[in-house]
Design an enzyme around this catalytic site. Structure first.
Site, PDB file in Angstrom:
ATOM      1  N   HIS A  59     -11.886  44.734  52.257  1.00  0.00           N
ATOM      2  CA  HIS A  59     -12.240  44.700  53.676  1.00  0.00           C
ATOM      3  C   HIS A  59     -11.423  45.714  54.482  1.00  0.00           C
ATOM      4  CE1 HIS A  59     -12.507  42.632  57.748  1.00  0.00           C
ATOM      5  NE2 HIS A  59     -13.764  42.629  57.360  1.00  0.00           N
ATOM      6  N   ASP A  91       5.622  38.579  73.604  1.00  0.00           N
ATOM      7  CA  ASP A  91       6.691  38.894  74.558  1.00  0.00           C
ATOM      8  C   ASP A  91       6.712  40.362  74.961  1.00  0.00           C
ATOM      9  OD1 ASP A  91       7.460  36.255  74.545  1.00  0.00           O
ATOM     10  OD2 ASP A  91       9.096  36.531  73.113  1.00  0.00           O
ATOM     11  N   LYS A 127      -9.872  49.073  56.251  1.00  0.00           N
ATOM     12  CA  LYS A 127     -10.453  50.223  56.941  1.00  0.00           C
ATOM     13  C   LYS A 127      -9.354  51.279  57.032  1.00  0.00           C
ATOM     14  CE  LYS A 127     -12.066  46.229  59.110  1.00  0.00           C
ATOM     15  NZ  LYS A 127     -13.181  45.932  58.288  1.00  0.00           N
ATOM     16  N   ASP A 137      -5.211  64.465  54.031  1.00  0.00           N
ATOM     17  CA  ASP A 137      -4.082  65.131  53.372  1.00  0.00           C
ATOM     18  C   ASP A 137      -2.878  64.176  53.408  1.00  0.00           C
ATOM     19  OD1 ASP A 137      -5.773  67.316  53.035  1.00  0.00           O
ATOM     20  OD2 ASP A 137      -5.177  68.206  54.944  1.00  0.00           O
TER      21      ASP A 137
END
Length: 401
Positions: free
Chosen positions: A319, A154, A321, A326
């Site tokens: 898996h 939406d 990523k 910092d």
């Protein structure tokens, strides 16, 4: 017999040269069309997911509650129970009159059956594959993958991150066991950029110019977390990663299922270590594709010798990523720390500048480090000896892993 062998060898050499030429010319052609566009800084509200169970529960609920449109883009959709439930949900929404579009990568979604396709189209779901290989440069285009995962509901709620749709992402595949990944749910300003990227990908795949209908871009509130989406098509991601590493003053944390570096990325990590930046990298102990572990070993060897710490995740499959710089910047998205993401895949990442969100994320990452083992130089030496020929071959094909 000897003459036959010579002819076979010559044919193989010619084929390899033709494939290399195809790839080289295809990449040059591709890069000419790429522009380093960036989405603006936005303010969004963010929820972080680290397991498929919690993600799919909320994602399915949000789709169920859609009233106007659902736009979905995944790299992988499997032919299993959770995938069929997902397809069933989309078909029901389409039958209720909700506008539904589903975009899948042609290679990544190879498990989608003709029956699933028919169910989708019969119910009124607009369904398409992205990055179908075609001439010219067939080999190059076969290696272009739309690795993005985007859902927009939406125009007000967005999802993106590392999860696809399949039972392994719920930890139900005995080969991998528990599955760790990171995914984001967003509301607020950033959803408009996810919508823009989806519609662009839809047009590239279908040539259907949907247009910027008002219903796709409703007014959105200003959230509390500053974010920016980075979408890359096999170009410029290397510059983005290098730019992040240059910002580091104290610590870099990298999580990735694959670790196959470009020379520039490797040199930037070395430069950061020389600045006394603490660098830790979390990788899966168990690979999910052939040769990806062997391709990483030369980088693990060289970088561990200068004090970069590598840990191997042991709870299941890792898996996720993620890059944390910092306490001021973290990156979550679809891009792996490897050459395929740098030079071939279509990716989308989210830069987050909210210290509280970064703090929460780092808590999860630190938990993941506790369910890992430190990779020692002795173990790296053993792997170099055990996998000598595999390492050479993996290095040779590292762009395509």
């Amino acid at each position: 017999m000897l003459r036959t062998i010579i002819w076979i060898v010559l044919i193989i050499i010619i084929l390899l040269l033709l494939l290399r030429l195809d790839y080289s010319l295809g990449r040059k052609s591709h890069l000419k069309k790429q522009v380093d566009d960036e989405f603006p800084l936005r303010n969004s509200d963010i929820s972080l997911y680290a397991t498929g169970e919690t993600l799919f529960s909320d994602l399915f609920t949000d789709i169920q509650n859609a009233t106007e449109h659902v736009h979905v883009e995944f790299y992988i959709l499997k032919d299993d129970d959770i995938s069929k439930d997902f397809v069933s949900l989309l078909t029901k929404k389409a039958e209720q009159g909700v506008e539904v579009r589903l975009l899948l990568d042609w290679v990544g979604a190879h498990n989608v059956t003709k029956e699933m396709e028919k169910d989708l189209t019969r119910s009124g779901v607009s369904f398409a594959y992205s990055n179908k290989p075609k001439f010219p440069y067939l080999f190059y285009k076969l290696n272009e993958r739309n690795h993005r995962k985007i859902t927009v509901i939406d125009g007000k709620t967005g999802y993106m991150g590392g999860f696809n749709i399949g039972k392994e992402y719920l930890g139900e595949d005995p080969k991998f066991g528990f599955w760790r990944d990171y995914h984001l749910r967003l509301t607020g300003e950033g959803v408009a950029d996810l919508q823009t990227q989806f519609l662009k990908d839809w047009f590239d795949a279908t040539k259907d110019a949907v247009g910027n209908r008002d219903s796709y871009f409703p007014p959105l509130h200003k959230g509390k977390s500053q974010t920016r989406f980075i979408a890359t098509n096999g170009a410029y991601l290397e510059d983005d990663f290098v730019g992040m590493i240059k910002l580091a003053e104290n610590e870099i944390i990298i999580g990735s299922p694959y670790f196959v570096l470009s020379d520039q990325l490797k040199q930037e990590l070395i430069a950061a270590k020389k600045r006394n930046v603490k660098i830790r990298v979390l990788l899966p102990k168990k690979p999910d594709h052939p040769f990806v572990k062997e391709a990483a070993i030369p980088y693990l060897d060289e970088l561990s010798k200068i004090g970069i710490q590598f840990n191997m995740y042991t709870r299941g499959f890792y898996h996720a990523k993620v890059i944390c710089i910092d306490d001021k910047l973290c990156d979550i998205g679809t891009a792996n720390f490897d050459k395929r993401s740098l030079y071939s895949n279509y990716e989308i990442n989210c830069y987050i500048h909210d210290k509280e969100v970064i703090k929460d994320l780092k808590k999860i990452v630190e938990e993941d480090f506790t369910t890992s083992t430190k990779l020692t130089q002795d173990r790296i030496n053993e792997l170099k000896s055990e996998k000598k020929f595999k390492i050479k071959f993996a290095t040779w094909i590292s762009h395509f892993l």
